[in-house]
Write an enzyme that holds these catalytic residues in place. Sequence first.
Site, PDB file in Angstrom:
ATOM      1  N   GLY A  16       0.895  -1.286   0.320  1.00 58.44           N
ATOM      2  CA  GLY A  16      -0.038   0.022  -0.024  1.00 58.44           C
ATOM      3  C   GLY A  16       0.837   1.096   0.013  1.00 58.44           C
ATOM      4  O   GLY A  16       1.953   1.215  -0.318  1.00 58.44           O
ATOM      5  N   THR A  28      -4.432  -3.222   6.342  1.00 59.91           N
ATOM      6  CA  THR A  28      -5.296  -3.594   5.196  1.00 59.91           C
ATOM      7  C   THR A  28      -4.533  -4.046   4.055  1.00 59.91           C
ATOM      8  O   THR A  28      -3.596  -3.549   3.508  1.00 59.91           O
ATOM      9  CB  THR A  28      -6.006  -2.064   4.928  1.00 59.91           C
ATOM     10  N   GLU A  80      -8.936  -1.869   0.026  1.00 58.51           N
ATOM     11  CA  GLU A  80      -8.266  -2.156   0.923  1.00 58.51           C
ATOM     12  C   GLU A  80      -9.282  -3.205   2.092  1.00 58.51           C
ATOM     13  O   GLU A  80     -10.342  -2.905   2.698  1.00 58.51           O
ATOM     14  CB  GLU A  80      -7.909  -1.105   2.094  1.00 58.51           C
ATOM     15  N   HIS A  85      -9.076 -11.611  11.406  1.00 59.32           N
ATOM     16  CA  HIS A  85      -8.408 -12.758  11.708  1.00 59.32           C
ATOM     17  C   HIS A  85      -6.822 -12.087  11.871  1.00 59.32           C
ATOM     18  O   HIS A  85      -6.307 -11.460  11.459  1.00 59.32           O
ATOM     19  CB  HIS A  85      -8.200 -13.840  10.613  1.00 59.32           C
ATOM     20  N   TYR A  92       1.836 -10.431   1.353  1.00 56.09           N
ATOM     21  CA  TYR A  92       1.803  -9.552   0.250  1.00 56.09           C
ATOM     22  C   TYR A  92       2.321 -10.597  -0.938  1.00 56.09           C
ATOM     23  O   TYR A  92       2.930 -11.748  -0.862  1.00 56.09           O
ATOM     24  CB  TYR A  92       3.281  -8.890   0.190  1.00 56.09           C
ATOM     25  N   ARG A 105     -21.188   2.097   5.756  1.00 51.91           N
ATOM     26  CA  ARG A 105     -21.427   3.775   5.883  1.00 51.91           C
ATOM     27  C   ARG A 105     -20.379   4.444   4.705  1.00 51.91           C
ATOM     28  O   ARG A 105     -19.413   3.657   4.417  1.00 51.91           O
ATOM     29  CB  ARG A 105     -20.737   4.048   7.320  1.00 51.91           C
ATOM     30  N   LYS A 108     -15.418   8.998   6.160  1.00 49.31           N
ATOM     31  CA  LYS A 108     -15.563  10.050   6.789  1.00 49.31           C
ATOM     32  C   LYS A 108     -14.402  10.650   7.141  1.00 49.31           C
ATOM     33  O   LYS A 108     -13.337   9.691   7.193  1.00 49.31           O
ATOM     34  CB  LYS A 108     -16.252   9.647   8.111  1.00 49.31           C
ATOM     35  N   PHE A 110     -11.802  12.059  10.277  1.00 50.54           N
ATOM     36  CA  PHE A 110     -12.083  12.059  11.788  1.00 50.54           C
ATOM     37  C   PHE A 110     -11.325  13.417  12.213  1.00 50.54           C
ATOM     38  O   PHE A 110     -10.303  13.676  11.867  1.00 50.54           O
ATOM     39  CB  PHE A 110     -11.706  10.805  12.316  1.00 50.54           C
TER      40      PHE A 110
END
Length: 156
Positions: A16, A28, A80, A85, A92, A105, A108, A110
Site C-alpha cells: 500500500g 489492510t 483495502e 483474523h 504480500y 457507511r 468520513k 475524523f
Amino acid sequence: AMRHLPYFCRGEVVKGFGRGSKELGIPTANFSEQVVESFPSDISTGIYYGWACVGNGDVHKMVLSIGWNPFYKNIKKSVETHIIHTFKEDFYGEILSIVITGYIRPEKNFDSLAALISAIQEDIEEAKRQLDLPEHLKLKEDNFFHQPEGKIVNNH
Ligand code: ADP
Ligand code: MG
C-alpha cells in the site's frame, strides 16, 4: 451502494502507500491498481463487509474500504481489506479472494486518531454481527472460494 452486491473479486495483494494501518492494529491488504480498475466505476466509496480468503486458506470475516487513493491525487480509488483474523505472517504477493456482501457507511474524516480507531472498531463489530445473519453467512460457503488456486476472476 448495494446495487453491485454481492460482489466477487480476486487479485494479488500489493504494497500500500504506508498509511500505517498496521501500526494502528488494523492492517489492510491492498489490491493492485489493475484489480481496482475492474470494479464498477460507479460503486460508492465507503466501508463494506464480507468474506475473504488468502490463497486457498480458510474463509474469514472482513471489513473493506473503498476510498480515494491519495497516491494518485485522489483521482483513482483504492480497495483495502482488513481480514478479521490474526495471521502469523504478512501475505504480500498472495491471491486474496473476497465477496463483498453489505455496506456499512460512507467515508468520513475524523478529528482525531482515537476517533478513527473507535469508528473502525465499531465497523468491525457491525460486520461481525451482520455476517452471522443467514443471508450473509451462506456466501461464506460459496464455490467461488473453492476454485483452483491462482485463477483470477473478477466480477464473477
Ligand atoms: P500497506 O500500506 O502495505 O497495505 P498495511 O499496514 O495496511 O500496509 O498492512 C497490510 C499488510 O498486512 C497486508 O498486505 C498483509 O500482508 C498483512 N496483514 C497481516 N494481517 C492482516 C489482516 N488481518 N488483514 C489484512 N492484512 C493483513
Ligand atoms: Mg493497507
